[in-house]
Design a protein around this motif. Structure first.
Motif, short mmCIF file in Angstrom:
data_model
loop_
_atom_site.label_atom_id
_atom_site.label_comp_id
_atom_site.label_asym_id
_atom_site.label_seq_id
_atom_site.Cartn_x
_atom_site.Cartn_y
_atom_site.Cartn_z
N GLN A 166 -36.11 -1.64 -1.40
CA GLN A 166 -37.23 -0.85 -0.47
C GLN A 166 -36.39 0.25 0.36
N LEU A 167 -35.35 0.62 -0.20
CA LEU A 167 -34.46 1.46 0.71
C LEU A 167 -34.21 2.84 -0.22
N ASN A 168 -33.85 4.01 0.34
CA ASN A 168 -33.51 5.11 -0.27
C ASN A 168 -31.97 4.98 -0.50
N ASP A 169 -31.26 5.82 -1.13
CA ASP A 169 -29.96 5.90 -1.58
C ASP A 169 -29.00 6.11 -0.22
N ILE A 170 -29.34 6.98 0.72
CA ILE A 170 -28.81 6.99 1.96
C ILE A 170 -28.66 6.00 2.74
N ASP A 171 -29.84 4.92 2.87
CA ASP A 171 -29.68 3.67 3.53
C ASP A 171 -29.00 2.63 3.00
N ILE A 172 -28.92 2.68 1.57
CA ILE A 172 -28.20 1.76 1.13
C ILE A 172 -26.70 2.00 1.27
N ARG A 173 -26.19 3.25 1.11
CA ARG A 173 -24.88 3.40 1.25
C ARG A 173 -24.54 3.45 2.69
N THR A 174 -25.66 3.55 3.57
CA THR A 174 -24.92 3.33 4.93
C THR A 174 -24.95 1.83 5.38
N LEU A 175 -25.60 0.89 4.64
CA LEU A 175 -25.32 -0.69 4.86
C LEU A 175 -24.13 -0.76 4.14
N ASP A 176 -23.60 -0.17 3.07
CA ASP A 176 -22.38 -0.50 2.49
C ASP A 176 -21.15 -0.28 3.61
N LYS A 177 -21.42 0.99 4.29
CA LYS A 177 -20.62 1.32 5.15
C LYS A 177 -20.48 0.55 6.52
N TYR A 178 -21.72 0.16 7.04
CA TYR A 178 -21.71 -1.00 8.00
C TYR A 178 -21.41 -2.09 7.60
N PHE A 179 -21.03 -2.60 6.32
CA PHE A 179 -20.73 -3.69 6.24
C PHE A 179 -18.97 -3.67 6.33
N ALA A 180 -18.30 -2.35 6.06
CA ALA A 180 -17.06 -2.14 6.42
C ALA A 180 -16.72 -2.17 7.74
N VAL A 181 -17.52 -1.63 8.62
CA VAL A 181 -17.46 -1.37 10.03
C VAL A 181 -17.58 -2.81 10.77
N VAL A 182 -18.22 -3.75 10.23
CA VAL A 182 -18.50 -5.06 10.61
C VAL A 182 -17.11 -5.68 10.52
N ASP A 183 -16.52 -5.42 9.48
CA ASP A 183 -15.07 -6.26 8.91
C ASP A 183 -14.03 -5.66 10.08
N ASP A 184 -14.08 -4.41 10.07
CA ASP A 184 -13.14 -3.45 11.06
C ASP A 184 -13.03 -3.98 12.59
N ILE A 185 -14.50 -4.06 13.02
CA ILE A 185 -14.50 -4.64 14.49
C ILE A 185 -13.85 -6.11 14.45
N GLU A 186 -14.20 -7.00 13.50
CA GLU A 186 -13.78 -8.16 13.56
C GLU A 186 -12.09 -8.22 13.56
N SER A 187 -11.51 -7.43 12.59
CA SER A 187 -10.01 -7.17 12.96
C SER A 187 -9.53 -6.85 14.07
N ILE A 188 -10.51 -6.10 14.90
CA ILE A 188 -9.94 -5.52 16.29
C ILE A 188 -9.97 -6.76 17.08
N ALA A 189 -10.90 -7.81 16.87
CA ALA A 189 -11.06 -8.88 17.77
C ALA A 189 -10.00 -9.72 17.17
N ASP A 190 -9.70 -9.82 15.98
CA ASP A 190 -8.24 -10.78 15.70
C ASP A 190 -7.23 -10.16 16.30
N ASP A 191 -7.00 -8.92 16.38
CA ASP A 191 -5.71 -8.26 17.08
C ASP A 191 -5.63 -8.79 18.45
N ALA A 192 -6.80 -8.82 19.17
CA ALA A 192 -6.79 -9.35 20.43
C ALA A 192 -6.38 -10.95 20.73
N ASN A 193 -6.79 -11.52 19.59
CA ASN A 193 -6.44 -12.93 19.58
C ASN A 193 -5.16 -13.32 19.34
N ASP A 194 -4.37 -12.35 18.51
CA ASP A 194 -3.04 -12.46 18.15
C ASP A 194 -2.03 -12.11 19.56
#
Length: 556
Positions: free
Chosen positions: A404-432
């Motif tokens: 139900q999405l256009n190509d831009i929104d699909i690619r945006t979701l893919d990038k958000y997937f990576a952004v979420v992982d990056d933010i979780e890695s920042i939290a891991d650094d703080a935990n370290d």
């Protein structure tokens, strides 16, 4: 006849689904806009509910979405009632569309729509083709149902049953409730009803109770969606149910108490239809107009009593919602029916997630410098929350229906997937870093003034970049992205310099001026902060790619 009816119904529902998806792809930005202007005023809620439902072609989807918003704390109970009222009006747009006798053009629409949808290379043209294809399938389904039900006009048993709805309207209401609850679509029930009217198997007076029943039946979806939700969301679903039941009950009461009420209503609708240029409307059009009139009237009656409705549902479902919210706040699976809204909510959740991770980094470094043991507990608690948010967010993103999405929104979701992982890695650094605090406290490590100054200098830059990263996610400002990348390169150079200085303090010309264990901990701390800056640079690259894709789409 049964196979023809079910086949036609299947075509009708599938066509409506395709048309709805095409409309959502085309009007997704408008949908987000109307949701963004939501205010506490019930009248604005009615307007938003009407427009959104007209776009997504489903009052059930709108009310389920509203329950999700209430459950996530994005909408108050009073606001939700206004939107629900508007959804009831918006769903009559579908009924008005169905009432047009366009079956003769169904194959024309299917042919043009299918070829456009399948063979066009331009997305906007494909979306138009999908709308047209769904439009044609919808009316082909209507024609099929009408043909299948035509023999019913010669069935004395069926005609007597339909006639009983005029004498005992409650039976018609129960039938409408049952059919709509089963097929989960008041529009599909209306389509069947129009098919019966077109064949002459049912007349106006018997159709009205079924119409009222379908309005009640459509609340079943929202009620089911509220199972497992918080108390306020349950109340929103209850308000939807009560609003439709009270409206139908009032009409049924009039039918029973006022002689010839149905014929009087028919004459009134004929007059109103005439005012809108519909002279001598067909019975199908008259029923569609009645459907619109009833829902507008019901809204006008109850709109001034929104506060009373809030009071009433709180009495019916008493208690205080004491749920402690962990994990995500802005997303809810009920939003999956409107993917464009879901994407906006994902962005809000990402902002909430980076806010927590930012606090973790600040708490960890300050705790390290101040030898604060309590900082360890705070970081560990927040790290659990970020992990929960990551898991829920990634699952939610995966569930968003990309068809139900256009190509831009699909690619945006893919990038958000990576952004979420990056933010979780920042939290891991703080935990370290929390582990480093624990290590330095247990071993009573001390750090030289030079080492502390190094930490302060790097920490100040990392804090600025964290602020910039949060702002970048919120605004998509590419100038901020460039600043983040520049800062990351600067930190890389500084990290190399500070590493050399630290090593020299341990075993170089300044040997003995620094405890080797303290030097090792310092290097690990600098590595964690440098890795944090790497994650923020990755986020900047992701945002840049999203912007570039949007720019390319506009050029195309």
């Amino acid at each position: 006849m049964a196979i023809g009816l079910l086949g036609g119904l299947g075509l009708f529902i599938y066509g409506m689904k395709q048309m709805s998806e095409g409309l959502q792809k085309t009007a997704g930005k408008k949908l987000r806009h109307f949701l963004a202007v939501m205010t506490a005023k019930p009248i604005m809620g009615v307007a938003v509910g009407t427009v959104v439902t007209a776009i997504i072609q489903s009052s059930s989807a709108t009310t389920v979405m509203v329950v999700g918003f209430v459950n996530a704390g994005l909408m108050s109970l009073a606001q939700s009632i206004g939107v629900i009222m508007g959804a009831n009006i918006g769903t009559t747009v579908t009924a008005q569309l169905i009432a047009f006798k366009l079956g003769d053009y169904a194959f024309h629409a299917i042919a043009i729509g299918a070829f456009t949808y399948l063979f066009s290379t331009r997305k906007k043209v494909q979306y138009f083709g999908q709308i047209l294809l769904g439009f044609g399938l919808l009316f082909l389904g209507m024609e099929t149902m009408e043909t299948a039900m035509h023999p019913l006009r010669s069935s004395p048993v069926f005609l007597n049953w339909m006639e009983s709805f005029s004498q005992y309207p409650v039976l018609g209401v129960l039938t409408g409730v049952g059919v709509t609850a089963i097929i989960q679509s008041s529009s599909a029930t209306f389509g069947i009803l129009l098919g019966l009217v077109s064949t002459g198997a049912i007349h106006y007076s018997a159709a009205i109770p079924i119409l009222l029943g379908s309005n009640i039946g459509t609340t079943v979806t929202a009620v089911l969606s509220a199972i497992g939700a918080n108390l306020t969301a349950k109340r929103a679903a209850a308000a939807h149910f009560l609003f439709n039941v009270f409206g139908a009950a009032l009409m049924i009461l009039f039918i029973y108490l006022i002689p010839n009420f149905t014929s009087g209503l028919e004459n009134l609708l004929l007059t109103i239809s005439g005012l809108f240029g519909q002279v001598n409307p067909s019975e199908e059009r008259l029923i569609a107009n009645t459907h619109t009139f009833f829902n507008i009237l019901n809204t006008l009656i109850w709109l001034p009593f929104t506060s009373f409705m809030v009071y009433l549902v709180k009495k019916i479902i008493p208690g205080e919602d004491l749920t402690i919210k962990r994990g995500t706040t802005f997303i809810d699976e009920r939003m999956l029916s409107t993917p464009y809204v879901a994407i906006d909510q994902v962005k809000k959740e990402i902002l909430a997630m980076i806010n927590i991770s930012q606090k973790m980094v600040i708490t960890s470094v300050e705790g390290f410098l101040n030898k604060d043991k309590d900082a360890i507990k705070k970081i560990r608690r927040r790290e659990e929350i970020v992990n929960e948010m990551e898991e829920e967010l990634l699952h939610f993103i995966q569930k968003i229906p990309q068809g139900q999405l256009n190509d831009i929104d699909i690619r945006t979701l893919d990038k958000y997937f990576a952004v979420v992982d990056d933010i979780e890695s920042i939290a891991d650094d703080a935990n370290d870093i929390a582990d480093l605090i624990e290590n330095s406290l247990e071993n009573k490590l001390k750090f030289s003034p030079d080492a502390q100054a190094t930490i302060q200098e790097v920490f100040a830059i990392v804090c600025d970049v964290l602020d910039s990263t949060r702002e970048l996610i919120e605004t998509d400002d590419l100038e901020i992205a460039a600043e983040i990348l520049d800062a990351e390169e600067k930190l890389d150079r500084m990290q190399i310099q500070f590493r050399e200085e630290s090593i020299s303090r341990i075993k170089g010309s300044k040997a003995g001026s620094c405890d080797p264990n303290s030097g090792i901990i310092l290097l690990e701390l600098l590595d964690d902060l440098e890795h944090t800056s790497d994650q923020m640079a990755d986020i900047a690259h992701s945002i840049i790619e999203i912007y570039e894709q949007k720019t390319e789409e506009k050029v195309v």
